[in-house]
Write a protein that holds these residues in place. Structure first.
Motif, mmCIF file in Angstrom:
data_model
loop_
_atom_site.group_PDB
_atom_site.id
_atom_site.type_symbol
_atom_site.label_atom_id
_atom_site.label_comp_id
_atom_site.label_asym_id
_atom_site.label_seq_id
_atom_site.Cartn_x
_atom_site.Cartn_y
_atom_site.Cartn_z
ATOM 1 N N ILE A 59 74.442 -38.477 18.679
ATOM 2 C CA ILE A 59 75.484 -38.745 17.691
ATOM 3 C C ILE A 59 76.224 -40.014 18.093
ATOM 4 O O ILE A 59 76.165 -40.446 19.242
ATOM 5 C CB ILE A 59 76.466 -37.557 17.555
ATOM 6 N N HIS A 60 76.927 -40.607 17.134
ATOM 7 C CA HIS A 60 77.698 -41.819 17.382
ATOM 8 C C HIS A 60 79.178 -41.468 17.513
ATOM 9 O O HIS A 60 79.712 -40.728 16.690
ATOM 10 C CB HIS A 60 77.497 -42.820 16.238
ATOM 11 N N ILE A 61 79.797 -42.043 18.542
ATOM 12 C CA ILE A 61 81.221 -41.859 18.805
ATOM 13 C C ILE A 61 81.844 -43.241 18.996
ATOM 14 O O ILE A 61 81.368 -44.032 19.817
ATOM 15 C CB ILE A 61 81.467 -41.012 20.081
ATOM 16 N N LEU A 69 85.984 -41.410 26.330
ATOM 17 C CA LEU A 69 85.865 -41.393 24.870
ATOM 18 C C LEU A 69 86.852 -40.428 24.221
ATOM 19 O O LEU A 69 87.144 -40.549 23.035
ATOM 20 C CB LEU A 69 84.437 -41.042 24.453
ATOM 21 N N PHE A 70 87.343 -39.463 24.981
ATOM 22 C CA PHE A 70 88.308 -38.487 24.462
ATOM 23 C C PHE A 70 89.429 -38.305 25.475
ATOM 24 O O PHE A 70 89.180 -38.001 26.625
ATOM 25 C CB PHE A 70 87.629 -37.142 24.185
ATOM 26 N N ASN A 71 90.670 -38.479 25.013
ATOM 27 C CA ASN A 71 91.801 -38.327 25.929
ATOM 28 C C ASN A 71 92.789 -37.266 25.453
ATOM 29 O O ASN A 71 93.879 -37.159 25.986
ATOM 30 C CB ASN A 71 92.499 -39.673 26.154
ATOM 31 N N GLY A 72 92.417 -36.487 24.441
ATOM 32 C CA GLY A 72 93.281 -35.407 23.973
ATOM 33 C C GLY A 72 94.533 -35.867 23.260
ATOM 34 O O GLY A 72 95.505 -35.131 23.186
ATOM 35 N N LYS A 73 94.511 -37.112 22.735
ATOM 36 C CA LYS A 73 95.662 -37.649 22.023
ATOM 37 C C LYS A 73 95.198 -38.269 20.713
ATOM 38 O O LYS A 73 94.134 -38.880 20.654
ATOM 39 C CB LYS A 73 96.348 -38.743 22.855
ATOM 40 N N PRO A 74 96.020 -38.153 19.666
ATOM 41 C CA PRO A 74 95.676 -38.842 18.416
ATOM 42 C C PRO A 74 95.758 -40.354 18.602
ATOM 43 O O PRO A 74 96.574 -40.843 19.390
ATOM 44 C CB PRO A 74 96.734 -38.372 17.417
ATOM 45 N N LEU A 75 94.930 -41.073 17.878
ATOM 46 C CA LEU A 75 94.930 -42.536 17.930
ATOM 47 C C LEU A 75 95.716 -43.089 16.756
ATOM 48 O O LEU A 75 95.435 -42.739 15.611
ATOM 49 C CB LEU A 75 93.499 -43.081 17.839
ATOM 50 N N ASP A 76 96.683 -43.951 17.033
ATOM 51 C CA ASP A 76 97.427 -44.636 15.983
ATOM 52 C C ASP A 76 96.589 -45.854 15.599
ATOM 53 O O ASP A 76 96.358 -46.727 16.441
ATOM 54 C CB ASP A 76 98.799 -45.043 16.508
ATOM 55 N N ASP A 98 81.520 -33.098 28.361
ATOM 56 C CA ASP A 98 81.355 -33.568 29.744
ATOM 57 C C ASP A 98 82.235 -34.763 30.085
ATOM 58 O O ASP A 98 81.902 -35.539 30.981
ATOM 59 C CB ASP A 98 79.891 -33.944 30.004
ATOM 60 N N ASN A 99 83.348 -34.962 29.361
ATOM 61 C CA ASN A 99 84.219 -36.121 29.575
ATOM 62 C C ASN A 99 83.436 -37.429 29.541
ATOM 63 O O ASN A 99 83.493 -38.216 30.484
ATOM 64 C CB ASN A 99 85.003 -36.001 30.881
ATOM 65 N N PRO A 100 82.710 -37.694 28.446
ATOM 66 C CA PRO A 100 81.899 -38.911 28.390
ATOM 67 C C PRO A 100 82.757 -40.175 28.387
ATOM 68 O O PRO A 100 83.907 -40.158 27.965
ATOM 69 C CB PRO A 100 81.148 -38.768 27.062
ATOM 70 N N VAL A 101 82.159 -41.260 28.908
ATOM 71 C CA VAL A 101 82.837 -42.543 28.942
ATOM 72 C C VAL A 101 82.070 -43.546 28.088
ATOM 73 O O VAL A 101 80.881 -43.389 27.826
ATOM 74 C CB VAL A 101 83.006 -43.084 30.383
ATOM 75 N N CYS A 102 82.782 -44.580 27.673
ATOM 76 C CA CYS A 102 82.203 -45.628 26.847
ATOM 77 C C CYS A 102 81.204 -46.450 27.660
ATOM 78 O O CYS A 102 81.490 -46.831 28.805
ATOM 79 C CB CYS A 102 83.324 -46.523 26.314
ATOM 80 N N GLY A 103 80.073 -46.729 27.054
ATOM 81 C CA GLY A 103 79.067 -47.546 27.708
ATOM 82 C C GLY A 103 79.477 -49.005 27.845
ATOM 83 O O GLY A 103 78.932 -49.735 28.664
#
Length: 144
Positions: free
Chosen positions: A5-7, A36-43, A25-30
Motif C-alpha cells: 500500500i502507499h503511505i 510514518l505515524f506519530n499518533g497526531k493529526p497533521l495540520d 511496526d512503526n514504519p519509517v519513510c524511505g
C-alpha cells in the motif's frame, strides 16, 4: 502476501510503499527516515490535503475547523486522542477552513467542526458537530 500500500510521509510527503502487515511496526519513510505515524493529526495546506487524499491507500479522516470556532477548539484535544487510537489504520488531517478556502468550498463545508472520511480518494462519510474521542473512533469504525 497482499499487495503493498502507499503511505504519504507526514514530514517530507514522499510516497512510501509498505506491506499492510507492517503498518503496526512503526514504519519509517524511505526518503527522510522519519516515522510514518506519530499518533497526531497533521495540520495541512490545500496542496498537502490533495496529496494525502489522493495518494494514501489507507482511509483519511479530516477535521475541517477554524481558529475562531469554539466547538472546534473544544474538539481539538479529543481529535488528537482519536489519532492515537486510530493510527496507523487511518491518517488524520486537520484543515483550517480559513487558510484552505478552496478545499472547504470544493467539499461544501457549511458548518464546523465537520469530520469527513475519505477512502480511495473520495469522501465516503461526513459528520458535523463536536465529538469526544470515543465517539470519533466509534463513528469512523462504523463507516469503514
Amino acid at each position: 502476501m497482499s499487495d503493498p500500500i502507499h503511505i504519504v510521509c507526514p514530514q517530507c510527503e514522499a510516497i512510501n510503499r509498505l506491506a499492510p502487515a507492517r503498518l503496526s511496526d512503526n514504519p519509517v519513510c524511505g526518503k527522510c527516515a522519519q516515522t510514518l505515524f506519530n499518533g497526531k493529526p497533521l495540520d495541512v495546506t490545500s496542496e498537502q490535503f490533495n496529496r494525502h487524499i489522493s495518494r494514501n491507500d489507507i482511509p483519511v479522516l479530516v477535521d475541517f475547523w477554524a481558529e475562531w470556532c469554539g466547538p472546534c477548539k473544544m474538539m481539538a484535544p479529543h481529535y488528537a486522542q482519536a489519532a492515537q487510537r486510530l493510527e496507523p489504520q487511518l491518517r488524520l488531517l486537520k484543515v483550517d477552513t480559513e487558510r484552505a478556502q478552496d478545499v472547504s468550498a470544493r467539499f461544501a463545508i457549511r458548518s464546523i467542526p465537520t469530520l469527513a472520511l475519505f477512502k480511495g480518494g473520495r469522501e465516503i462519510a461526513r459528520q458535523a458537530g463536536a465529538m469526544d474521542a470515543g465517539r470519533i473512533a466509534a463513528w469512523v469504525q462504523s463507516q469503514l
